[in-house]
Write a protein that holds these residues in place. Structure first.
Motif, PDB file in Angstrom:
ATOM      1  N   ALA A  15       0.841  -1.197   0.000  1.00  0.00           N
ATOM      2  CA  ALA A  15       0.000   0.000   0.000  1.00  0.00           C
ATOM      3  C   ALA A  15       0.877   1.247   0.000  1.00  0.00           C
ATOM      4  N   HIS A  16       0.215   2.373  -0.081  1.00  0.00           N
ATOM      5  CA  HIS A  16       0.887   3.667   0.019  1.00  0.00           C
ATOM      6  C   HIS A  16       0.194   4.461   1.111  1.00  0.00           C
ATOM      7  N   LYS A  17       0.970   5.226   1.842  1.00  0.00           N
ATOM      8  CA  LYS A  17       0.430   6.059   2.910  1.00  0.00           C
ATOM      9  C   LYS A  17       0.758   7.514   2.630  1.00  0.00           C
ATOM     10  N   ALA A  18      -0.208   8.382   2.874  1.00  0.00           N
ATOM     11  CA  ALA A  18       0.041   9.816   2.795  1.00  0.00           C
ATOM     12  C   ALA A  18       0.731  10.236   4.079  1.00  0.00           C
ATOM     13  N   VAL A  19       1.800  10.994   3.942  1.00  0.00           N
ATOM     14  CA  VAL A  19       2.544  11.515   5.085  1.00  0.00           C
ATOM     15  C   VAL A  19       2.436  13.033   5.037  1.00  0.00           C
TER      16      VAL A  19
END
Length: 79
Positions: A15-19
């Motif tokens: 997955a990808h996470k917004a930081v």
């Protein structure tokens, strides 16, 4: 960069996470530098990785980096 804040995308396995990097975390960094914010990216990446590993995610699953996180990095303390 969005105003005085920034958002980067972290690869989190499948997955990808917004930081989200808050304004207070950005304070004190040399904005005049040609490499800003790239010069600080390793710090942000390290903080984001630690927060992800510890499960320190916001209600929406995003990761937020604040000045406190930057200060605690050397101390390796969770919130």
């Amino acid at each position: 960069m969005i105003g005085r804040q920034a958002i980067i995308v972290m690869d989190a396995g499948n997955a990808h996470k917004a930081v989200h990097i808050t304004e207070d975390a950005m304070d004190g960094m040399d904005e005049r530098s040609a490499t800003f914010p790239a010069a600080q990216m390793s710090v942000f990446e390290k903080v984001a990785s630690l927060k992800f590993e510890r499960g320190e995610l916001a209600f929406d699953g995003d990761i937020w980096i604040t000045e406190e996180d930057i200060c605690n990095l050397g101390r390796d303390r969770p919130h």
